[in-house]
Design a protein around this motif. Sequence first.
Motif, PDB file in Angstrom:
ATOM      1  N   THR A  83     -75.704  26.837 -16.891  1.00  0.00           N
ATOM      2  CA  THR A  83     -74.481  26.213 -15.968  1.00  0.00           C
ATOM      3  C   THR A  83     -74.706  26.511 -14.810  1.00  0.00           C
ATOM      4  O   THR A  83     -75.834  27.342 -14.888  1.00  0.00           O
ATOM      5  N   HIS A  84     -73.976  25.324 -13.503  1.00  0.00           N
ATOM      6  CA  HIS A  84     -74.410  26.459 -12.434  1.00  0.00           C
ATOM      7  C   HIS A  84     -75.195  27.614 -11.513  1.00  0.00           C
ATOM      8  O   HIS A  84     -73.423  28.686 -12.862  1.00  0.00           O
ATOM      9  N   ARG A  85     -75.717  28.233 -11.116  1.00  0.00           N
ATOM     10  CA  ARG A  85     -75.933  29.464 -10.963  1.00  0.00           C
ATOM     11  C   ARG A  85     -74.490  29.950  -9.973  1.00  0.00           C
ATOM     12  O   ARG A  85     -73.968  31.831 -10.301  1.00  0.00           O
ATOM     13  N   ASP A  86     -74.063  29.349  -9.439  1.00  0.00           N
ATOM     14  CA  ASP A  86     -72.326  29.711  -8.489  1.00  0.00           C
ATOM     15  C   ASP A  86     -71.198  30.305 -10.013  1.00  0.00           C
ATOM     16  O   ASP A  86     -70.794  30.763  -9.646  1.00  0.00           O
TER      17      ASP A  86
END
Length: 360
Positions: A83-86
């Motif tokens: 998933t996106h690192r955010d």
Amino acid sequence: MTTQGTAGIARLTAGRSRSISPENPTGAPGAGGRATEGTGAHAARDLGRGWKVSPSIEIAAGATAVLGEIEGPATIRHLWLTTHRDNWRSLLLRITWDDADVPAIETPVGDFFCSGWGRFAQVSSVPVAVNPHGGFNSYWEMPFRRSARLTLSNVGAEPAVVYFQLDYELDAVDADAGYLHTQFHRSNPLPYREVHPIVTGVHGSGHYVGTYLAWGVNSSGWWGEGELKFYLDGDSDRGDDEFPTICGTGTEDYFGGAWNFDVPGSGYTTFTTPYLGLPQVIRPDGLYDSQQRFGMYRFHLPDPIRFGTDLAVTVQALGWRSGGRYLPLTDDIASTAWWYQREPGGTPGDELTADALEVC
């Protein structure tokens, strides 16, 4: 069946492999690739069913998604996720064994995969591998007898898109097999002259198998003189909580390094090995200046720490002051711990709120 490396892989068993993903959300045989709707439906509009129509899921802010519900007996062999690192700190992974009241595994998804700072670092260990660019892999052996339920909760303010695949084996579980547990704790900042808790409140028998620390240094100078301590089987009942059964010699020593992880001429030096590593060093200000960020792991696979009745684990935060004296530090320390025990029900760690999980 458990294998070590390739040892035992030639042995045939009655087990049957299954896999859960957005392309087969139940793991049923012959049920993969049947989706007609999903995050890839637009891209597959010219090709139709069976052509990557549902490769991922979207989890709304504040929502919880069920990754998998599995009837046992079975053993989870592999979990891949990206998933996106955010989202690495704002997505919470929970796993419940055998319909227990409390999840045995409850931790931010990034920290479960030794990635607590929201930035990619290669991890090449036996139970956890993190590959470019944010490919999370868990090879923790996770047996259960009746059921497993895996969820991701999004405590962030934005929707999160998640790709995942959960590989498991339907087969009998040995009578002496334990359930995998985790705890997550964060001290931000650690109060002066207090110790950071890594494991608290565990009762029962089992063995401890892993530690990950995401350590943020809030002062200048070396930060890793503190000892890790393992309190086993009534240590706290012997009259003084200060004296554990197992006491290390320093933070970098416990993680298999030495002399501040500092290679002369190179400074802090990263490494990742099968059982221990310092895969991440974030240097905003230089070698020993304030606001350094570190990620380090140790997996006790060849050397599990056995306990019979109870377990607690702590780490000190110590630097140096003038005159060669220790300096207690008030750093930002987040920890994830792994252990196996006979009981399926979990022992909660810190409350996992958005404020507590913020990456600083």
